[in-house]
Design a protein around this motif. Sequence first.
Motif, PDB file in Angstrom:
ATOM      1  N   THR A 176      65.891  37.069  17.279  1.00 20.49           N
ATOM      2  CA  THR A 176      63.918  36.997  17.541  1.00 20.49           C
ATOM      3  C   THR A 176      63.550  36.340  15.844  1.00 20.49           C
ATOM      4  O   THR A 176      64.205  37.097  14.865  1.00 20.49           O
ATOM      5  N   VAL A 177      63.298  35.358  15.964  1.00 23.17           N
ATOM      6  CA  VAL A 177      63.094  34.282  15.092  1.00 23.17           C
ATOM      7  C   VAL A 177      61.339  34.417  14.032  1.00 23.17           C
ATOM      8  O   VAL A 177      60.450  34.317  15.864  1.00 23.17           O
ATOM      9  N   ILE A 178      60.635  34.656  13.568  1.00 21.65           N
ATOM     10  CA  ILE A 178      59.508  34.100  12.839  1.00 21.65           C
ATOM     11  C   ILE A 178      59.718  33.098  12.494  1.00 21.65           C
ATOM     12  O   ILE A 178      59.900  32.951  10.907  1.00 21.65           O
ATOM     13  N   GLY A 179      59.464  31.912  12.226  1.00 19.93           N
ATOM     14  CA  GLY A 179      59.391  30.805  11.344  1.00 19.93           C
ATOM     15  C   GLY A 179      58.008  31.023  10.991  1.00 19.93           C
ATOM     16  O   GLY A 179      57.013  31.141  11.299  1.00 19.93           O
ATOM     17  N   ASP A 180      57.980  30.256   9.699  1.00 19.48           N
ATOM     18  CA  ASP A 180      56.672  29.531   8.641  1.00 19.48           C
ATOM     19  C   ASP A 180      56.615  28.930   8.806  1.00 19.48           C
ATOM     20  O   ASP A 180      56.810  28.707   8.011  1.00 19.48           O
ATOM     21  N   ALA A 181      55.487  28.590   9.238  1.00 18.82           N
ATOM     22  CA  ALA A 181      55.187  26.941   9.415  1.00 18.82           C
ATOM     23  C   ALA A 181      54.411  26.517   8.270  1.00 18.82           C
ATOM     24  O   ALA A 181      54.396  25.452   8.265  1.00 18.82           O
ATOM     25  N   LYS A 210      57.556  19.403  11.602  1.00 13.86           N
ATOM     26  CA  LYS A 210      58.150  19.727  12.617  1.00 13.86           C
ATOM     27  C   LYS A 210      59.203  20.781  12.875  1.00 13.86           C
ATOM     28  O   LYS A 210      60.264  20.892  13.512  1.00 13.86           O
ATOM     29  N   GLY A 211      58.046  22.365  12.625  1.00 11.82           N
ATOM     30  CA  GLY A 211      58.254  23.491  12.787  1.00 11.82           C
ATOM     31  C   GLY A 211      58.391  23.281  14.279  1.00 11.82           C
ATOM     32  O   GLY A 211      59.532  23.961  15.106  1.00 11.82           O
ATOM     33  N   PRO A 212      58.198  23.299  15.215  1.00 15.27           N
ATOM     34  CA  PRO A 212      58.470  23.462  16.735  1.00 15.27           C
ATOM     35  C   PRO A 212      60.008  22.709  17.221  1.00 15.27           C
ATOM     36  O   PRO A 212      61.196  23.282  17.767  1.00 15.27           O
ATOM     37  N   ALA A 213      59.776  21.047  16.625  1.00 14.39           N
ATOM     38  CA  ALA A 213      62.047  20.812  16.887  1.00 14.39           C
ATOM     39  C   ALA A 213      62.191  21.307  16.274  1.00 14.39           C
ATOM     40  O   ALA A 213      63.629  21.640  16.226  1.00 14.39           O
ATOM     41  N   PHE A 248      67.506  34.092  22.367  1.00 19.24           N
ATOM     42  CA  PHE A 248      66.749  33.432  21.657  1.00 19.24           C
ATOM     43  C   PHE A 248      65.711  33.667  21.753  1.00 19.24           C
ATOM     44  O   PHE A 248      64.899  33.446  23.180  1.00 19.24           O
ATOM     45  N   GLN A 249      64.602  34.023  21.275  1.00 15.11           N
ATOM     46  CA  GLN A 249      62.890  34.118  20.876  1.00 15.11           C
ATOM     47  C   GLN A 249      62.603  33.789  20.010  1.00 15.11           C
ATOM     48  O   GLN A 249      63.205  34.659  18.844  1.00 15.11           O
ATOM     49  N   ALA A 250      61.509  32.966  19.532  1.00  8.64           N
ATOM     50  CA  ALA A 250      61.240  32.268  19.081  1.00  8.64           C
ATOM     51  C   ALA A 250      59.749  32.377  18.731  1.00  8.64           C
ATOM     52  O   ALA A 250      59.388  31.654  19.488  1.00  8.64           O
ATOM     53  N   GLN A 251      58.941  32.050  17.718  1.00  9.28           N
ATOM     54  CA  GLN A 251      57.871  31.414  17.224  1.00  9.28           C
ATOM     55  C   GLN A 251      57.838  31.625  15.712  1.00  9.28           C
ATOM     56  O   GLN A 251      57.712  31.597  15.046  1.00  9.28           O
ATOM     57  N   MET A 252      56.957  29.893  15.694  1.00  9.48           N
ATOM     58  CA  MET A 252      56.610  29.744  14.469  1.00  9.48           C
ATOM     59  C   MET A 252      54.514  29.953  14.078  1.00  9.48           C
ATOM     60  O   MET A 252      53.936  29.810  14.896  1.00  9.48           O
ATOM     61  N   VAL A 253      54.575  30.105  12.605  1.00 15.91           N
ATOM     62  CA  VAL A 253      53.411  31.090  12.124  1.00 15.91           C
ATOM     63  C   VAL A 253      53.077  30.192  11.484  1.00 15.91           C
ATOM     64  O   VAL A 253      53.057  29.744  10.259  1.00 15.91           O
ATOM     65  N   TYR A 254      51.486  29.476  11.681  1.00 18.99           N
ATOM     66  CA  TYR A 254      50.829  29.101  10.225  1.00 18.99           C
ATOM     67  C   TYR A 254      50.040  30.172   9.584  1.00 18.99           C
ATOM     68  O   TYR A 254      50.067  31.519   9.960  1.00 18.99           O
TER      69      TYR A 254
END
Lengths: 293, 757
Positions: free
Chosen positions: B303-308, B314-317, B337-343
């Motif tokens: 599980t990924v939390i990405g900091d946009a 290019k966050g989604p890509a 694989f579960q991920a989200q990008m976060v503002y």
Amino acid sequence: MKPFEYKRPSSLEEACTMLAAQDGRVKALAGGTDLLVQMKQGGLELDALVSLRDVPGLDALHLEEDGSLIMGSATPLGAIENSPDVRRAFPGIAEAASFVGSMQVRSRATVGGNLCNAAPSADTAPILIACGSTAVITDGQADRTVLLEDFFSGPGQTVLGPGELLRAIVVPPVPETGFAKYCKSFRSAMDCCTVGVAVYSDFVPGSAVVRDLRLALGAVAPTPIRARAAEAMLVGQELDEALTDRASLEAVADALPISDLRASAAYRKVLVEVLSRRALTAARAWAERGAVA
Amino acid sequence: MSTCIIGKGLPRVDAVPKVTGAAQYTVDLKMPGLLVGKILRSPHAHARIKSIDTSAAEQLKGVLAVITAKDVPDGLFSFYQWLADKNILCGETVRYIGDEVAAVAAVDDDTAEEAVSLIKVDYELLPAVFDVHAALEPGAPLVHDDKESNSTWSVERLFGDPDKALAECDFVVEGTYVTHAQAHTCLETSNCIAKWDEKDRLTIWTNAQAPHTQRQEVARILGIPRRNVRVINSYMGGGFGSKLVMDVKLPIASVLSRLTGRPVRIVNTRSEEFTTGKTRYPYTMSLKTGAMKDGRIVVRDLTVIGDAGAYHDKGPATINFSSMMFGTLYDVPNIRFQAQMVYTNKEMGTAFRGFGNPQLTFATESQLDELAHKMGIDPLDLRLRNSNCSMGTTSCGAEICGCAMTECMEAASEAIEWSQKKARPSDGTLRGVGLANMVHTGGGGRFYGYNSAEAFIKLSDEGTVTLITSALDMGQGSHTTMAQIAAEELGVSLSDINVLSHDTELTPYDLGSWGSRATFMDGNAVQAAARDARAALAEAAAEMLEADPADIVIEESKVWVKGSSEKHDLFEIVDHAVNAHGIPISGTGQFVDKLPEGYTIPTAFAKNIPCFSFGTQAVEVEVDPETGQVRVLRVVAAHETGTTINQTMSEGQIEGSIAQGIGFALMERLVRQEGKVQNDRFLDYKIPNIGDMPEIETILVESVGTKGPFGAKGIGEPGLVPTAPAIANAVFDAIGVRFHELPITRDMVLEALKETR
Ligand SMILES: Cc1cc2nc3c(=O)[nH]c(=O)nc-3n(C[C@H](O)[C@H](O)[C@H](O)COP(=O)(O)OP(=O)(O)OC[C@H]3O[C@@H](n4cnc5c(N)ncnc54)[C@H](O)[C@@H]3O)c2cc1C
């Protein structure tokens, strides 16, 4: 950058007169490696820069007959690092000079600029203080001298008055029984020091008994300082491992570090202890190797 | 096959102009009437703009234009237009410290700077959010108040039955891994010059990694026809992903130029580059790996939390690409694989060498060592047991061709003397050895729903071969590799080739230099063009030498008929063909990377990758227990090149990647307080310098089965991917402490050592 006047005096007197004018909005320009960065990026605004390049005698670098070292304030650090005289008689100073910036920086940066800029982290300050150096200050007419350890009055501040210049640094001779070394963290190139520790130690011949010792710390107080409590523990004693450890810990008590981007205050204290131990251990190893006559 | 030019460590074709200073970068360009543009940026992390007063700036002598949101097209922009979220200039809301608010054009730097300082903006401060976890809390301030939450993008991939596998496997390890924002630190900062001509056409000089897509992006945001925009690249001082997506300074300069009728140049200061130039996306990764007693990895669950940051870019890509690499490194039957990008109210991320893979590989390859430790298996052995091999299709559909993963592991471990690592002398220093594997694309991707390239070649009577390719050289050396490919195929020497790649008016449409794609994609097109030109040349020569085209030999700029000892100068033949017979000699070449059967963008997953590149890095570190300092002593980097086109440059790409990987692992991190970057200069943001660099041994592992030119694949990014986990694994070997966060700083090490004592 705001426009400013660029002046090129050809004598000390002329230079000091120019520096005394313009209500303090004027500064001496040596290598410019601190000053120009401050003007371009640090918001420093000046009306004039007084270049020292045509002032005769400021780049003198020689040994006196008594073995003391005279360094004109505008001597580039690269010249100090590479001088055969300095390398032979003051290897610790040559090495400390070599730790500054990069080769390109050292061919412009001067020892006077490093000291007058008065950064607590200035790399040449601890070793020169430890060696007991004197600053020769001129107002263009007459010289006055102060011990280098008394030269700094705060971050970016020195005892230089308006219209005064640092003319030279005089380092007293190191006896054959004396050893000096500067330990810097971290990198060997292109790094502002996180902590710097310099030791000068004179030993009773044929022993590791300390006759005279100065321990100077950089980047752990508003100015470079001496670790006097640690020094007091060491003078007159045989420098063994246990004493080295105790004195290094004592040096931490002398330090008043702040936290900044390079390191936390707590981490700087660790470094003071570690680097003091390394500097003292090097001195002890030197004495025990029989380097003392 | 025997080759004359391919594989040699030939000097770069642009070495001399770069060394002598003749090379012109955008900041070197001179034009009549050129103005300086400067941008006023938000000092607040989140605020509403109540009013802007530009009158004082407008009145300043030497100022020719002052613009705010009302002067620019009000459309929103993003790399994916359907996710557009960024204004050219903020009209209502600023969302990070550095967001563009207004801009000026003036006669010189000082005037422009002063004008910017005279613009008065009245802000109403809004609550800001800097941390991804806080941003996901219910009731958290919304970075974009028109959206329902700060979670901007999510991906879920499922292969097999991970829950069942986790319940049934013999060993499971789990952990959370964290990485932070790394800056690209290109030597040349982002910049552009914009100029309109009398026909209403806009020309932009810049340092773009993808001039054709940036041309489209500029046209799109300005609302003008694409044919009215031309992008010209100057020499480039590095890209690393930062110059891939259009920066809003391009439309800003364009609008300023439009209003003043003069060319306008905007150049990032170093501080702007650090604070607004975009970063590597920080990831927080919760990972589980499960294995059977025999060492087979049967399940991976991430599980990924990405900091946009404040905008998508290019966050989604990036996160999509991470999912593809996650499913491919080893052939694991059960994958989630579960991920989200976060503002958040911070500088946004963007593409960065490795594209979401270095973060991911830090987690997966660190955890593999933890698993090995738990199982009592040697980490190398565990990896060998799970190695991917050629010509297989993995559980997630990745088609693995030309795979030398096992060879890479063997080569790297042998060179670092892995088997003797337990017997290393212990002289009091804390030394350790670690390794990590990687997989990456070696040929870009089909993410646009296609992947293709084209090239043109002409042979001129004056004795040059002009190669027109879109493989632009941002410092990685693609001009040299393209010239080598063309020279080899055509039978001329490298010095005969002149490469042009800089002008969208001249070069064929291309997706750009990213994803380790140029060698594979453009290289194939160049090879095809050279083959075509060679056929034309052979035909002309055959006519002149009265022979069959099939009997014409062309090598090293000489032409002869098979069996004959009379060799002709190639350019004499060309001269003769052109000037005496009127036969033009040129070639065109295309490469269209065929989509796999049933390909659709939403379902393609790892089928997006035309060729994979594997590699292994093994490192030796020394840890100073007193200061916590980690020194990397040695790196052995074994990477697949397919076929090496240029040995020296391949090694250079790997060495440069390792430098950035060491920075990522041990020192680089943008430090922020309340969203404000504290280390916006090299004094405080440290990257490795020559003194920090270890001895590097690169081993270029050739493999067959790849469809690249002469069998080559890209090597631009792979070298960065496994460096950090290899270092983390070596640090564990040295001091027995496992770090789950990068960079591994001295005080972290010291703190950890204190705890273990
Ligand atoms: C890339 C880079 C790396 C660096 N790395 C280091 C490092 O590792 N360690 C380190 O200590 N420093 C470092 N520095 C800082 C700088 O290079 C040194 O402090 C240098 O010695 C300054 O000398 P200068 O001649 O350039 O001084 P200038 O910039 O010319 O002057 C500095 C200050 O001293 C004053 N001044 C100069 N000469 C005199 C004089 N004779 N009398 C009175 N005032 C005077 C000036 O007015 C000014 O205020 C670095 C700088 C750069 C740009």
